[in-house]
Design a protein around this motif. Sequence first.
Motif, PDB file in Angstrom:
ATOM      1  N   SER A 169       0.823  -1.202   0.000  1.00 35.58           N
ATOM      2  CA  SER A 169       0.000   0.000   0.000  1.00 35.58           C
ATOM      3  C   SER A 169       0.862   1.260   0.000  1.00 35.58           C
ATOM      4  O   SER A 169       2.085   1.192   0.065  1.00 35.58           O
ATOM      5  N   LEU A 214       0.645   3.449   2.403  1.00 32.07           N
ATOM      6  CA  LEU A 214       0.382   3.903   3.763  1.00 32.07           C
ATOM      7  C   LEU A 214       1.635   3.729   4.617  1.00 32.07           C
ATOM      8  O   LEU A 214       2.319   2.701   4.537  1.00 32.07           O
ATOM      9  N   ILE A 270       3.344  13.124  20.634  1.00 32.77           N
ATOM     10  CA  ILE A 270       2.736  12.334  19.564  1.00 32.77           C
ATOM     11  C   ILE A 270       2.245  13.225  18.433  1.00 32.77           C
ATOM     12  O   ILE A 270       2.479  12.955  17.257  1.00 32.77           O
ATOM     13  N   VAL A 271       1.565  14.288  18.796  1.00 28.63           N
ATOM     14  CA  VAL A 271       1.027  15.179  17.768  1.00 28.63           C
ATOM     15  C   VAL A 271       2.164  15.811  16.962  1.00 28.63           C
ATOM     16  O   VAL A 271       2.093  15.909  15.735  1.00 28.63           O
ATOM     17  N   GLN A 304       3.475  13.326  14.572  1.00 33.64           N
ATOM     18  CA  GLN A 304       2.548  13.171  13.443  1.00 33.64           C
ATOM     19  C   GLN A 304       2.693  14.334  12.456  1.00 33.64           C
ATOM     20  O   GLN A 304       2.751  14.123  11.240  1.00 33.64           O
ATOM     21  N   LEU A 361       3.797  13.997   8.594  1.00 32.27           N
ATOM     22  CA  LEU A 361       2.952  14.522   7.516  1.00 32.27           C
ATOM     23  C   LEU A 361       3.689  15.563   6.689  1.00 32.27           C
ATOM     24  O   LEU A 361       3.436  15.698   5.491  1.00 32.27           O
ATOM     25  N   GLY A 364       1.807  11.241  -2.128  1.00 31.56           N
ATOM     26  CA  GLY A 364       0.904  10.131  -2.420  1.00 31.56           C
ATOM     27  C   GLY A 364       0.788   9.152  -1.262  1.00 31.56           C
ATOM     28  O   GLY A 364      -0.050   8.256  -1.297  1.00 31.56           O
ATOM     29  N   GLU A 409       0.016   8.291   2.801  1.00 31.93           N
ATOM     30  CA  GLU A 409      -0.761   8.819   3.910  1.00 31.93           C
ATOM     31  C   GLU A 409      -0.292   8.178   5.214  1.00 31.93           C
ATOM     32  O   GLU A 409       0.335   7.126   5.209  1.00 31.93           O
ATOM     33  N   LEU A 410      -0.637   8.828   6.314  1.00 34.13           N
ATOM     34  CA  LEU A 410      -0.203   8.364   7.628  1.00 34.13           C
ATOM     35  C   LEU A 410      -1.350   7.681   8.370  1.00 34.13           C
ATOM     36  O   LEU A 410      -2.416   8.268   8.552  1.00 34.13           O
ATOM     37  N   VAL A 411      -1.102   6.442   8.787  1.00 36.47           N
ATOM     38  CA  VAL A 411      -2.081   5.677   9.551  1.00 36.47           C
ATOM     39  C   VAL A 411      -1.530   5.499  10.958  1.00 36.47           C
ATOM     40  O   VAL A 411      -0.404   5.032  11.128  1.00 36.47           O
ATOM     41  N   VAL A 412      -2.302   5.893  11.960  1.00 34.57           N
ATOM     42  CA  VAL A 412      -1.772   5.882  13.324  1.00 34.57           C
ATOM     43  C   VAL A 412      -2.132   4.582  14.036  1.00 34.57           C
ATOM     44  O   VAL A 412      -3.211   4.033  13.854  1.00 34.57           O
ATOM     45  N   PRO A 432      -1.569   3.508  17.908  1.00 39.10           N
ATOM     46  CA  PRO A 432      -1.102   3.456  19.286  1.00 39.10           C
ATOM     47  C   PRO A 432      -1.206   2.025  19.798  1.00 39.10           C
ATOM     48  O   PRO A 432      -2.040   1.249  19.317  1.00 39.10           O
ATOM     49  N   GLN A 449      -2.714  -4.369   6.147  1.00 37.31           N
ATOM     50  CA  GLN A 449      -2.731  -3.143   5.349  1.00 37.31           C
ATOM     51  C   GLN A 449      -1.600  -3.124   4.331  1.00 37.31           C
ATOM     52  O   GLN A 449      -1.482  -2.173   3.569  1.00 37.31           O
TER      53      GLN A 449
END
Lengths: 352, 352
Positions: free
Chosen positions: B77, B79, B92-93, B96, B100, B107, B109-112, B114, B133
């Motif tokens: 993928s 991802l 964490i933020v 992220q 990003l 192209g 994307e970020l999948v989190v 925890p 995934q």
Amino acid sequence: MPARKKPESPAPRPASGRAATINDIARLSGVSKKTVSRIINHSPLVRKDTREKVEALMREVGYVPDPMARGLAFRRSFLIGMVYDNPTAQYIVNMQYGALDALRDSGFELVVHPCDSRSPGYIDGVRRFVQQQKLHGVMLVPRASEDQALADMLAEIGVRYTRIASVSMDEPSRMVVTHDRNGAAEAAEYLLSLGHTDIALITGPSAYRSAIERTDGFVEALAQRGIELPKARIIEAGYTFESGVVAAEKLLSGKNRPTAIFTGNDEMAAGVYKVALRAGISIPRQLSVVGFDDSPLASRLWPSLTSVRRNTRDTGRIAAAMLIQPEGGAPALAAASIRPHLVIRDSSQPPE
Amino acid sequence: MPARKKPESPAPRPASGRAATINDIARLSGVSKKTVSRIINHSPLVRKDTREKVEALMREVGYVPDPMARGLAFRRSFLIGMVYDNPTAQYIVNMQYGALDALRDSGFELVVHPCDSRSPGYIDGVRRFVQQQKLHGVMLVPRASEDQALADMLAEIGVRYTRIASVSMDEPSRMVVTHDRNGAAEAAEYLLSLGHTDIALITGPSAYRSAIERTDGFVEALAQRGIELPKARIIEAGYTFESGVVAAEKLLSGKNRPTAIFTGNDEMAAGVYKVALRAGISIPRQLSVVGFDDSPLASRLWPSLTSVRRNTRDTGRIAAAMLIQPEGGAPALAAASIRPHLVIRDSSQPPE
DNA sequence: CTGAAAGCGCTTACAG
DNA sequence: CTGAAAGCGCTTACAG
């Protein structure tokens, strides 16, 4: 000429080293792949014993359908987008945890998309994100959730979304309402019950619906008990620590100080603490302070801050759950709703 | 019997209402879809004018390849997963946001994800996440990043990963090193330069590599200047506010108080503040405090907290960038590295 | 440098 | 209730 078929494998199990596919499950259980597909998608058109036989095999070989193959055929991915422009880290993280609570073991994953709702092209950015990834649904977090143009765009391109906001502003099936007004009213009633009458309010920016709701909820609850807040006792700030400092300086500089201050969030309450500590004003003896959010900051401050708690994790969980439940599911008669409540700590007491 | 072909559309543009596909681009630009595919994948085997003609058309019709179709064909993928068990929201933020920054317009994307690295099945949980995934790569954030069994599992299933940690603990191409030791040493040198000699240390849990690094960096920097920290001046706590309170109570209860305290993070420094304020010990006049993280809390406390800043956003950006750069890219000779630095505020001054 | 065929792992539309 | 054919939008393997 017919398409060339792979030779039928005589092995009862898929070749090791490779994950099982729908073809392996179909072959091994002696049904067509279409029947396996029906089982994956919980179609009722499958005989019970067929279903059970196939499901047992799936469990045995650890089969999980490939989300990309499913997504390609469905023309829709198994991704939920979370769109937000809120700068408060704990709020965002709690919202993510909540969403993940709902998505756990559902086959859906959470893709995060922070944005800046003040930048001109941001709606196009969200549109590209949603369309390119063919998102299954989108969670809109305040303040982005309050932007009608954003919601309109999502409705126009036909993607499911849920809006989290302090009041309903869309169809009930798309809303999670957080009732900030109630939390602020509870704070007002609490301060009144302590005996405060000279109360001040530091609000968030009026461009935020949450700020309006908290302000109105607080002011109206006071009014119902016969207390009218004078204009000079209400200061609009920016939801930031620094803006809280500025507002507190106005309120606490003269001799005519209020005995209690309610702030639209904890950040601004921390600003009040700074000004009071620096000026030697004792909290809570000379000044009661009540915040909103019950962020980690509230318990780190000294004295610990009385604050209105929001169930942000539950909010996120519900918003995500609404997106992945089947379309034909029990229609939400009323919008989903979450209620805040006051957490009393050490920053408040009766006026001396 | 040949597969039935869709009738050739005479229209020069794809039917409106439907996003363009590789077939549309191929047909409209008069090349094969394989050539379009080569252009999408930046193959050098395309003539320059062909490439430019096709790219112009792609821009004109707003063509973007479907990540699910590409992913299905690639068996991988687009991802990037972020795996973490750190409870600090701001950290964490920021991580992220940094990730990003690197993924924007790529192209990907970020999948989190925890997780709880103390729960027994958590490695299996990460494995399922990664395999189901078909993730392109995984970022490992402390403390999960320090778990060798986790990294081993990822290597075994053949997925790219990057580990963020205070020291190198893997191949350089997989490491982003944050050098916590240096930041702690800078804090030590700063306190010495102010004239402090009776210094105490509240450390994080020794199960965290970052806690060990910060402790060692601080202790060694003092030792180099001839100051040996007695055992009683070093207290191990849990990186939490509450544990900081307990540790500070031990250090500040007797008459023989240190003149300065360095804490392994800001949360524990807030605990020191609580104890000092409650006991009437003035910060910084009677006690200097230095934290680690430069979290938002550091500037919200009063007096504002001197703290070691980590460039968490940059850390996240680099960790994600390493995952999406082409395999054959310039090999990282040394591990990517980020250095912390001290931010001086109002909680520190020379001893009186 | 370019292309026709087959396939990735699923679902839809149709037939029975 | 079940299945064979075609297709989703790409890439790989092969051929030229």
